[in-house]
Design an enzyme around this catalytic site. Structure first.
Site, PDB file in Angstrom:
ATOM      1  N   PRO A   2     -17.505   9.907  -3.665  1.00  0.00           N
ATOM      2  CA  PRO A   2     -18.504  10.701  -2.961  1.00  0.00           C
ATOM      3  C   PRO A   2     -18.315  12.197  -3.196  1.00  0.00           C
ATOM      4  O   PRO A   2     -17.210  12.658  -3.470  1.00  0.00           O
ATOM      5  CB  PRO A   2     -18.267  10.352  -1.501  1.00  0.00           C
ATOM      6  CG  PRO A   2     -16.826   9.965  -1.434  1.00  0.00           C
ATOM      7  CD  PRO A   2     -16.449   9.437  -2.775  1.00  0.00           C
ATOM      8  N   GLU A   3     -19.418  12.936  -3.092  1.00  0.00           N
ATOM      9  CA  GLU A   3     -19.386  14.388  -3.274  1.00  0.00           C
ATOM     10  C   GLU A   3     -19.770  15.068  -1.945  1.00  0.00           C
ATOM     11  O   GLU A   3     -19.846  14.417  -0.914  1.00  0.00           O
ATOM     12  CB  GLU A   3     -20.342  14.785  -4.407  1.00  0.00           C
ATOM     13  CG  GLU A   3     -20.027  14.035  -5.707  1.00  0.00           C
ATOM     14  CD  GLU A   3     -20.995  14.374  -6.838  1.00  0.00           C
ATOM     15  OE1 GLU A   3     -21.598  15.458  -6.807  1.00  0.00           O
ATOM     16  OE2 GLU A   3     -21.156  13.536  -7.749  1.00  0.00           O
TER      17      GLU A   3
END
Ligand SMILES: [Zn+2]
Length: 282
Positions: A2-3
């Site tokens: 995830p970012e």
């Protein structure tokens, strides 16, 4: 993944779920390398009896702040999820940490590929020292167009690897870097210090728009990502170029191209993100 948008969505969810919750136990640690700066028993002693006071995000790190000024910090890397639910919920595979609370709920760190990391910092100074060594400014909270122009002017590298560099800007990864460069109509290999003021404006606006819209859609769930309650995000239905080689560019209709930049798959539209040709006039 995830970012930044996925970690921000998780931080907001955990904030609603965990503030005021008191730790009853810590267990499930079956993978020592997940804890780079604390042992399992020390972590248990440090957390039991403490209350969650705040949950924040910095870059791709989740910060769970406790009432004794300490912080539990989680980085999910590729496949990690942080889920909160009733302790009696059925066990899942790939759980590597369980923090149980006195109200009968558990926080579970689920990570099939085991790249995720959990850190413990006894005070604010230790935490800030750790973050400062790893992270540049927050792109949504700490970055004006003028500051971005100053950062770019000092850089001779290419835009795509620069956006992935966490010391340049915190929280952007492979998916959002491609979406940002498409929105800004900038080629991924463009030299950072070659941007005109108008192009810097476009890049700055694209960073705000792409990350802001993805947070509004609660993140991108292409494979593993779930929010703190176990729900996927919706941004995967709105991607313009990432993972879409050969499909039409939503802006001009040309086929989306794929190349490799620094070993990372990179998607872009060769028609609206043209190759930069330096000329004598520039
Ligand atoms: Zn295009």
């Amino acid at each position: 993944l995830p970012e930044l948008p996925e970690v921000e969505t998780t931080a907001r969810g955990l904030r609603e779920l965990l503030i005021g919750a008191r730790v009853r136990g810590v267990g499930g640690i079956d993978w020592p390398r997940m804890l780079p700066n604390v042992g399992p028993e020390d972590l248990r002693q440090a957390l039991v009896g403490r209350t969650v006071q705040a949950v924040e995000r910095r870059g791709k790190y989740l910060l769970v702040r406790l009432n004794d000024r300490a912080a539990l910090v989680l980085h999910r890397k590729m496949t990690g999820n942080v889920l909160v639910g009733p302790a009696e919920a059925p066990p899942r595979r790939h759980i590597h940490l369980v923090v149980s609370f006195e109200d009968g709920r558990d926080l579970r760190f689920v990570d099939p590929r085991k790249f995720g990391r959990v850190y413990y910092f006894p005070d604010e100074e230790a935490l800030q020292g750790f973050l400062a060594e790893r992270l540049g400014p927050e792109p949504l909270a700490e970055l004006s167009a003028e500051e971005l122009a100053n950062l770019l002017r000092r850089r001779t590298g290419r835009l795509k690897p620069l956006l992935l560099n966490q010391l340049f800007l915190a929280g952007i990864g492979n998916l959002y870097a491609d979406e940002i460069l498409w929105a800004a109509r900038l080629h991924p290999l463009r030299p950072a210090n070659s941007l005109t003021p108008e192009e810097v404006e476009r890049l700055h606006q694209a960073v705000q728009d792409v990350l802001g819209e993805a947070i509004g859609r609660r993140g991108t769930s292409l494979s593993d990502y779930l929010d703190a309650t176990g729900e996927p995000g919706r941004n995967q239905d709105y991607l313009r170029v990432y993972g879409r080689a050969g499909q039409p560019c939503p802006r001009c209709g040309a086929a989306v191209s794929k190349m490799t930049v620094g070993q990372r798959g990179t998607w872009y539209c060769a028609a609206c993100q043209p190759t930069y040709v330096s000329s004598a006039g520039q």
